[in-house]
Design a protein around this motif. Structure first.
Motif, PDB file in Angstrom:
ATOM      1  N   ALA A 397       0.838  -1.207   0.000  1.00 12.87           N
ATOM      2  CA  ALA A 397       0.000   0.000   0.000  1.00 12.87           C
ATOM      3  C   ALA A 397       0.868   1.252   0.000  1.00 12.87           C
ATOM      4  CB  ALA A 397      -0.919  -0.020   1.217  1.00 12.87           C
ATOM      5  N   ARG A 398       1.966   1.219   0.764  1.00  5.86           N
ATOM      6  CA  ARG A 398       2.869   2.370   0.782  1.00  5.86           C
ATOM      7  C   ARG A 398       3.529   2.567  -0.580  1.00  5.86           C
ATOM      8  NH1 ARG A 398       7.125   0.684   3.886  1.00  5.86           N
ATOM      9  NH2 ARG A 398       8.299   0.352   1.970  1.00  5.86           N
ATOM     10  N   ALA A 399       3.875   1.455  -1.253  1.00 10.68           N
ATOM     11  CA  ALA A 399       4.480   1.549  -2.584  1.00 10.68           C
ATOM     12  C   ALA A 399       3.506   2.191  -3.572  1.00 10.68           C
ATOM     13  CB  ALA A 399       4.896   0.158  -3.070  1.00 10.68           C
ATOM     14  N   GLU A 400       2.232   1.872  -3.420  1.00  8.95           N
ATOM     15  CA  GLU A 400       1.219   2.489  -4.289  1.00  8.95           C
ATOM     16  C   GLU A 400       1.134   3.987  -4.025  1.00  8.95           C
ATOM     17  OE1 GLU A 400      -1.430   2.854  -7.290  1.00  8.95           O
ATOM     18  OE2 GLU A 400      -0.322   1.016  -6.747  1.00  8.95           O
ATOM     19  N   ALA A 401       1.200   4.375  -2.725  1.00  6.97           N
ATOM     20  CA  ALA A 401       1.157   5.800  -2.378  1.00  6.97           C
ATOM     21  C   ALA A 401       2.392   6.512  -2.910  1.00  6.97           C
ATOM     22  CB  ALA A 401       1.062   5.963  -0.860  1.00  6.97           C
ATOM     23  N   THR A 402       3.548   5.854  -2.824  1.00  6.68           N
ATOM     24  CA  THR A 402       4.789   6.454  -3.321  1.00  6.68           C
ATOM     25  C   THR A 402       4.737   6.637  -4.827  1.00  6.68           C
ATOM     26  OG1 THR A 402       6.022   5.426  -1.505  1.00  6.68           O
ATOM     27  CG2 THR A 402       7.297   6.164  -3.407  1.00  6.68           C
ATOM     28  N   LYS A 403       4.107   5.673  -5.503  1.00  9.17           N
ATOM     29  CA  LYS A 403       3.964   5.767  -6.957  1.00  9.17           C
ATOM     30  C   LYS A 403       3.162   7.020  -7.331  1.00  9.17           C
ATOM     31  CE  LYS A 403       3.034   1.910  -8.877  1.00  9.17           C
ATOM     32  NZ  LYS A 403       2.259   0.710  -9.346  1.00  9.17           N
ATOM     33  N   GLN A 404       2.121   7.297  -6.514  1.00 15.34           N
ATOM     34  CA  GLN A 404       1.314   8.484  -6.784  1.00 15.34           C
ATOM     35  C   GLN A 404       2.042   9.758  -6.350  1.00 15.34           C
ATOM     36  OE1 GLN A 404      -2.665   8.044  -5.215  1.00 15.34           O
ATOM     37  NE2 GLN A 404      -2.764   5.854  -5.759  1.00 15.34           N
ATOM     38  N   GLY A 405       2.850   9.663  -5.239  1.00 17.68           N
ATOM     39  CA  GLY A 405       3.674  10.773  -4.775  1.00 17.68           C
ATOM     40  C   GLY A 405       2.895  11.917  -4.178  1.00 17.68           C
ATOM     41  N   ASP A 406       3.642  13.006  -3.858  1.00 17.68           N
ATOM     42  CA  ASP A 406       3.062  14.245  -3.321  1.00 17.68           C
ATOM     43  C   ASP A 406       2.316  14.033  -2.011  1.00 17.68           C
ATOM     44  OD1 ASP A 406       4.054  15.686  -5.483  1.00 17.68           O
ATOM     45  OD2 ASP A 406       2.281  15.233  -6.699  1.00 17.68           O
ATOM     46  N   GLY A 407       2.834  13.177  -1.121  1.00 22.33           N
ATOM     47  CA  GLY A 407       2.228  12.995   0.193  1.00 22.33           C
ATOM     48  C   GLY A 407       0.882  12.330   0.131  1.00 22.33           C
ATOM     49  N   THR A 408       0.809  11.188  -0.519  1.00 22.59           N
ATOM     50  CA  THR A 408      -0.452  10.471  -0.721  1.00 22.59           C
ATOM     51  C   THR A 408      -0.656   9.440   0.385  1.00 22.59           C
ATOM     52  OG1 THR A 408      -0.287  10.740  -3.100  1.00 22.59           O
ATOM     53  CG2 THR A 408      -1.732   8.981  -2.322  1.00 22.59           C
ATOM     54  N   CYS A 409      -1.914   9.158   0.696  1.00 24.98           N
ATOM     55  CA  CYS A 409      -2.275   8.060   1.605  1.00 24.98           C
ATOM     56  C   CYS A 409      -3.116   7.069   0.812  1.00 24.98           C
ATOM     57  CB  CYS A 409      -3.060   8.575   2.811  1.00 24.98           C
ATOM     58  SG  CYS A 409      -3.631   7.252   3.924  1.00 24.98           S
ATOM     59  N   TYR A 410      -2.641   5.839   0.730  1.00 25.17           N
ATOM     60  CA  TYR A 410      -3.368   4.796  -0.002  1.00 25.17           C
ATOM     61  C   TYR A 410      -3.846   3.751   0.991  1.00 25.17           C
ATOM     62  CZ  TYR A 410      -4.460   1.086  -3.331  1.00 25.17           C
ATOM     63  OH  TYR A 410      -5.115   0.099  -4.042  1.00 25.17           O
ATOM     64  N   VAL A 411      -5.158   3.463   0.969  1.00 25.70           N
ATOM     65  CA  VAL A 411      -5.760   2.481   1.864  1.00 25.70           C
ATOM     66  C   VAL A 411      -6.057   1.215   1.086  1.00 25.70           C
ATOM     67  CG1 VAL A 411      -7.655   1.964   3.441  1.00 25.70           C
ATOM     68  CG2 VAL A 411      -6.785   4.306   3.256  1.00 25.70           C
ATOM     69  N   ALA A 412      -5.413   0.102   1.486  1.00 26.05           N
ATOM     70  CA  ALA A 412      -5.643  -1.182   0.830  1.00 26.05           C
ATOM     71  C   ALA A 412      -6.925  -1.804   1.363  1.00 26.05           C
ATOM     72  CB  ALA A 412      -4.470  -2.108   1.076  1.00 26.05           C
ATOM     73  N   SER A 413      -7.480  -2.724   0.602  1.00 24.23           N
ATOM     74  CA  SER A 413      -8.637  -3.468   1.095  1.00 24.23           C
ATOM     75  C   SER A 413      -8.193  -4.383   2.216  1.00 24.23           C
ATOM     76  CB  SER A 413      -9.269  -4.281  -0.045  1.00 24.23           C
ATOM     77  OG  SER A 413      -8.312  -5.177  -0.577  1.00 24.23           O
ATOM     78  N   GLU A 414      -9.133  -4.776   3.074  1.00 23.39           N
ATOM     79  CA  GLU A 414      -8.777  -5.614   4.219  1.00 23.39           C
ATOM     80  C   GLU A 414      -8.190  -6.935   3.752  1.00 23.39           C
ATOM     81  OE1 GLU A 414     -10.609  -6.751   8.528  1.00 23.39           O
ATOM     82  OE2 GLU A 414     -11.982  -6.789   6.828  1.00 23.39           O
ATOM     83  N   ILE A 415      -7.144  -7.372   4.410  1.00 22.37           N
ATOM     84  CA  ILE A 415      -6.476  -8.621   4.032  1.00 22.37           C
ATOM     85  C   ILE A 415      -7.387  -9.810   4.326  1.00 22.37           C
ATOM     86  CG2 ILE A 415      -4.462 -10.084   4.447  1.00 22.37           C
ATOM     87  CD1 ILE A 415      -3.020  -7.567   5.408  1.00 22.37           C
ATOM     88  N   ASP A 416      -7.541 -10.666   3.397  1.00 19.15           N
ATOM     89  CA  ASP A 416      -8.324 -11.871   3.559  1.00 19.15           C
ATOM     90  C   ASP A 416      -7.358 -13.043   3.787  1.00 19.15           C
ATOM     91  OD1 ASP A 416      -9.800 -14.406   2.525  1.00 19.15           O
ATOM     92  OD2 ASP A 416     -11.390 -12.918   2.791  1.00 19.15           O
ATOM     93  N   GLU A 417      -7.766 -14.039   4.560  1.00 18.66           N
ATOM     94  CA  GLU A 417      -6.898 -15.163   4.815  1.00 18.66           C
ATOM     95  C   GLU A 417      -6.491 -15.882   3.536  1.00 18.66           C
ATOM     96  OE1 GLU A 417      -5.327 -16.505   7.501  1.00 18.66           O
ATOM     97  OE2 GLU A 417      -5.870 -14.618   8.409  1.00 18.66           O
ATOM     98  N   ALA A 418      -7.338 -15.759   2.505  1.00 19.07           N
ATOM     99  CA  ALA A 418      -7.037 -16.439   1.241  1.00 19.07           C
ATOM    100  C   ALA A 418      -6.079 -15.630   0.385  1.00 19.07           C
ATOM    101  CB  ALA A 418      -8.328 -16.695   0.456  1.00 19.07           C
ATOM    102  N   ASP A 419      -5.800 -14.366   0.799  1.00 18.75           N
ATOM    103  CA  ASP A 419      -4.894 -13.541   0.008  1.00 18.75           C
ATOM    104  C   ASP A 419      -3.519 -14.160  -0.042  1.00 18.75           C
ATOM    105  OD1 ASP A 419      -6.847 -11.753  -0.452  1.00 18.75           O
ATOM    106  OD2 ASP A 419      -6.207 -10.301   1.067  1.00 18.75           O
ATOM    107  N   SER A 420      -2.879 -14.058  -1.167  1.00 10.87           N
ATOM    108  CA  SER A 420      -1.490 -14.530  -1.305  1.00 10.87           C
ATOM    109  C   SER A 420      -0.570 -13.362  -1.214  1.00 10.87           C
ATOM    110  CB  SER A 420      -1.320 -15.264  -2.642  1.00 10.87           C
ATOM    111  OG  SER A 420       0.052 -15.484  -2.896  1.00 10.87           O
TER     112      SER A 420
END
Length: 423
Positions: A397-420
């Motif tokens: 999620a932080r990498a996504e915010a960094t990609k957007q830049g300019d002090g962005t906050c990116y909120v990921a969806s809640e982690i599911d147990e099935a997530d890899s």
């Protein structure tokens, strides 16, 4: 350990009795020396000086007592003690009947020898005790069942900043200068533990604290009941207390240094992992993962001193916005905030944006820092989710915010147990 030369000063005693005494063997570690003396002689002082007088050989008894001192002994052989003036009788240690002196000469002298040896042994035991307790840095005290201090060592006197004469015979409240009412409202437990020891009838170990002349002291205290000769009746207690204030401070410092980042005072990565694994096993968690955009440029251009200031400001602002949550410096310019329990993602995002805004305002005050901004990613997981999965998604999620830049906050969806972790 000791060797004692006893000096027996004789005046007016039958020669046959003295011959019996001279033939008697001295007890181990003792030797006997006999002297005759006259009224004009000044006798030496000390506990090893023993004077034998017949009532027919009057002397100035008070002057004799002054010569040999309070520890010397005066024995008068007399059949009529009432004939001795009261002031003189007060100077006498014992009166032996003259009529039976010949028959009981050996018996009485042997009892005197045993008495002198018992006194010497008692003196030696007391010396052992005093040398031992006053050499130790620990506080040592003896109390009776009423809580009065019967004896204390030098370390105890130093701790309370009072002479021994102002300690012995007094209770805990007087010695430590703590009014009973204040004591009862405090965390002090010293008096209560005396009762615990008496009930347990054995040595007990306590953690106590007292306000001493050196400030608040934390003590590791051993307390032991003192039994009477019957081995059953408790007549008092003995306590030994070691000041562990400095030791505890060292332990706290070592523990703090082992879990804190030295520069920012935030938790370090190792402690973060330990905390989550030991304290948050059955909780939902939110991780805010942060890095500082353009930090490396500032650090390389203006030096580590300014770079350190940038990091410290970020830590301070995190503390302001997230005062009750675990703040972590993951390393370099990477930070994290761990929120325990269930938190709506939108509320977390608003707090993160508040932090980003405050941080940007602080950096804008210095021309060299104003380009630095915080990019943040928010990841949330249910209870039981492995920590490495939470960290992975927070970093993504932080990498996504960094990609957007300019002090962005990116909120990921809640982690599911099935997530890899490869998603």
């Amino acid at each position: 350990m000791y060797h004692v030369q006893l000096h027996f000063w004789i005046r007016g005693i039958d020669e046959s009795v003295v011959r019996v005494w001279k033939k008697m063997e001295a007890l181990p570690r003792f030797e006997h020396v006999f002297h005759l003396f006259s009224r004009s002689m000044r006798l030496p002082a000390g506990r090893n000086q023993i004077v034998f007088l017949d009532d027919k050989a009057p002397l100035q008894m008070q002057m004799l007592r002054q010569d040999i001192g309070p520890e010397g002994k005066i024995i008068v052989c007399c059949d009529e003690p009432g004939s001795i003036p009261a002031d003189d009788l007060a100077c006498v240690d014992d009166v032996w009947p003259s009529a039976t002196l010949g028959e009981l000469a050996e018996f009485r002298f042997r009892r005197l020898q045993e008495r002198l040896k018992a006194e010497k042994d008692a003196w030696l035991t007391e010396t052992y005790l005093e040398q031992t307790i006053n050499t130790l840095p620990d506080m040592i005290w003896f109390k009776d069942l009423q809580g009065l201090h019967l004896h204390v060592n030098d370390a105890f006197c130093t701790a309370v900043n009072k002479p021994r004469s102002d300690i012995e015979g007094h209770d805990h409240y007087y010695i430590w200068g703590i009014p009973r009412a204040v004591y009862e409202r405090s965390d002090y437990v010293c008096v209560e533990t005396e009762d615990d020891v008496i009930k347990a009838r054995k040595t007990c170990l306590f953690d106590e604290q007292v306000m001493s002349a050196q400030g608040l002291q934390k003590l590791k205290t051993y307390k032991t009941p003192i039994f009477d000769e019957d081995g059953k009746t408790i007549i008092g207690t003995v306590g030994i207390a070691r000041d562990v204030t400095q030791e505890n401070e060292y332990k706290d410092t070592i523990q703090r240094l082992s879990r804190e980042d030295k520069l920012t005072g935030l938790a370090n990565r190792d402690y973060f992992h330990h905390f989550v694994e030991t304290e948050c096993k059955d909780e939902a968690l939110t991780l805010v993962s942060i890095d500082l955009e353009h930090f490396r440029e500032v650090n390389e251009k203006y030096g580590h001193e300014l770079g350190d200031a940038v990091l410290k400001i970020a830590a301070e602002e995190l503390g302001d916005v997230f005062p009750n949550d675990l703040k972590v410096r993951m390393g370099g310019d990477e930070f994290g905030v761990l929120l325990r329990g269930v938190h709506p993602a939108e509320e977390v995002r608003l707090d993160v944006e508040k932090f980003q805004k405050q941080l940007q305002e602080m950096y804008a005050m210095d021309e060299r820092m104003k380009r630095v901004q915080a990019n943040a990613g928010v990841a949330q997981c249910k209870a039981g989710t492995p920590l490495d999965k939470l960290i992975f998604h927070g970093s993504a999620a932080r990498a996504e915010a960094t990609k957007q830049g300019d002090g962005t906050c990116y909120v990921a969806s809640e982690i599911d147990e099935a997530d890899s972790m490869d998603d």
